[in-house]
Design an enzyme around this catalytic site. Structure first.
Site, mmCIF file in Angstrom:
data_model
loop_
_atom_site.group_PDB
_atom_site.id
_atom_site.type_symbol
_atom_site.label_atom_id
_atom_site.label_comp_id
_atom_site.label_asym_id
_atom_site.label_seq_id
_atom_site.Cartn_x
_atom_site.Cartn_y
_atom_site.Cartn_z
ATOM 1 N N ILE A 129 -27.003 5.725 18.833
ATOM 2 C CA ILE A 129 -26.476 4.694 18.664
ATOM 3 C C ILE A 129 -27.048 3.772 17.537
ATOM 4 C CG2 ILE A 129 -25.846 1.990 19.613
ATOM 5 C CD1 ILE A 129 -24.803 3.770 21.903
ATOM 6 N N LEU A 130 -26.300 3.263 16.858
ATOM 7 C CA LEU A 130 -26.850 2.672 15.277
ATOM 8 C C LEU A 130 -27.561 1.159 15.990
ATOM 9 C CD1 LEU A 130 -24.342 3.166 12.838
ATOM 10 C CD2 LEU A 130 -26.590 4.456 13.242
ATOM 11 N N ASN A 182 -16.653 5.511 12.139
ATOM 12 C CA ASN A 182 -16.998 5.968 13.372
ATOM 13 C C ASN A 182 -15.416 6.633 14.033
ATOM 14 O OD1 ASN A 182 -18.557 7.221 15.244
ATOM 15 N ND2 ASN A 182 -17.640 6.563 16.539
ATOM 16 N N HIS A 237 -13.758 8.466 17.011
ATOM 17 C CA HIS A 237 -14.607 9.449 18.123
ATOM 18 C C HIS A 237 -13.320 9.978 18.931
ATOM 19 C CE1 HIS A 237 -16.631 8.433 22.140
ATOM 20 N NE2 HIS A 237 -14.968 8.068 23.022
ATOM 21 N N ASP A 242 -19.439 -2.042 15.510
ATOM 22 C CA ASP A 242 -20.378 -3.185 15.375
ATOM 23 C C ASP A 242 -21.043 -2.847 16.601
ATOM 24 O OD1 ASP A 242 -18.785 -2.972 18.504
ATOM 25 O OD2 ASP A 242 -17.862 -4.665 18.450
ATOM 26 N N ASP A 263 -18.824 2.058 21.069
ATOM 27 C CA ASP A 263 -17.286 2.349 20.172
ATOM 28 C C ASP A 263 -16.203 1.057 21.023
ATOM 29 O OD1 ASP A 263 -18.112 5.056 19.434
ATOM 30 O OD2 ASP A 263 -17.749 6.205 21.754
HETATM 31 C C1 GAR Z 1 -16.360 14.659 17.039
HETATM 32 O O1 GAR Z 1 -15.148 15.254 17.798
HETATM 33 C C2 GAR Z 1 -16.992 13.443 17.166
HETATM 34 O O2 GAR Z 1 -15.491 12.729 17.130
HETATM 35 C C3 GAR Z 1 -17.652 13.166 17.671
HETATM 36 O O3 GAR Z 1 -18.324 14.043 17.731
HETATM 37 C C4 GAR Z 1 -17.541 15.958 17.224
HETATM 38 C C5 GAR Z 1 -17.678 15.750 15.862
HETATM 39 O O4 GAR Z 1 -17.733 16.992 15.944
HETATM 40 N N1 GAR Z 1 -18.357 12.297 18.399
HETATM 41 C C6 GAR Z 1 -18.453 11.511 19.326
HETATM 42 O O5 GAR Z 1 -18.421 12.121 20.031
HETATM 43 C C7 GAR Z 1 -19.745 10.480 18.899
HETATM 44 N N2 GAR Z 1 -20.175 9.720 20.284
HETATM 45 P P1 GAR Z 1 -18.116 17.833 14.137
HETATM 46 O O6 GAR Z 1 -19.697 18.327 14.861
HETATM 47 O O7 GAR Z 1 -17.796 19.141 14.028
HETATM 48 O O8 GAR Z 1 -18.110 16.854 12.905
#
Ligand code: GAR
Length: 199
Positions: free
Chosen positions: A91-92, A106, A108, A140, A144
């Site tokens: 979390i930023l 972001n 999600h 923000d 999410d």
């Molecule tokens: C993606 O599905 C992204 O949305 C998710 O991690 C994956 C990264 O994939 N992010 C989250 O869940 C953040 N809470 P990658 O490492 O193959 O780019």
């Protein structure tokens, strides 16, 4: 081209999509730095392409505030106009969000506001939804919760596992995130209360 910083923690497939788009002749944006919070494939991929890598591990700092300020300063040194979190699993903090206010996006792996947090794919699957997808939103102070910029639905198949579903979601995420970053770099964003629109 517009300078963009990417934050990642994982395998870097979203990052790769952004780097591929940034390398195209007609690219609207340039990836000026990749920041990671751990050793990960995303850092290796960035380094292989000659992109500056910022490594900011929470455990290397006395507390979260110090980590937040370090990540902020090290990212700001590259003067990005936009910051994209692409699988960044922290979390930023307030320093970061203050410095880059309204300029952090972001990706999600669920249709927000459903299934926020670190387990969006598993939570959607466990709930039994028939449609999930991906959301690109402004970041923000919440988890999410920021204004939504774009979404793509993905159908859940009866035999889906978290892995198969997440892979299909990532296929559309790579396109959506790249399209949104391109649009932001080209046209910016207009916000109205909790709503945001790319003009
Ligand atoms: C993606 O599905 C992204 O949305 C998710 O991690 C994956 C990264 O994939 N992010 C989250 O869940 C953040 N809470 P990658 O490492 O193959 O780019």
């Amino acid at each position: 081209t517009v300078p963009v910083a990417v934050l990642a923690s994982g395998t870097g497939s979203l990052l790769t999509a952004l780097l591929d788009a940034a390398e195209a002749d007609s690219a609207a944006f340039d990836v000026v730095a990749v920041a990671v919070d751990r050793d990960c494939r995303a850092a290796e991929l960035a380094a292989q392409r000659g992109i500056a890598v910022i490594t900011c591990r929470l455990g290397d700092y006395p507390d979260r505030g110090a980590w937040d300020r370090a990540l902020t300063e090290q990212t700001a040194a590259f003067a990005p106009e936009w910051v994209a979190t692409a699988g960044f699993m922290k979390i930023l903090g307030p320093a970061f969000l203050d410095r880059f206010a309204g300029r952090v996006v972001n990706s999600h792996p669920a249709l927000l506001p459903a299934f926020p947090g670190a387990h969006g794919v598993a939570d959607a699957l466990a709930y039994g939804v028939k449609v999930t997808g991906t959301t690109v939103h402004l970041v923000d102070g919440g988890v999410d919760t920021g204004p939504i910029l774009a979404q793509t639905p993905v159908a859940v198949e009866p035999d889906d596992t978290e892995e198969t579903l997440h892979e299909r979601i990532k296929q559309v995420e790579r396109v959506l995130l790249t399209d949104v970053v391109t649009a932001l770099a080209t046209r910016g964003v207009v916000t109205d209360g909790r709503k945001a629109q790319i003009p």
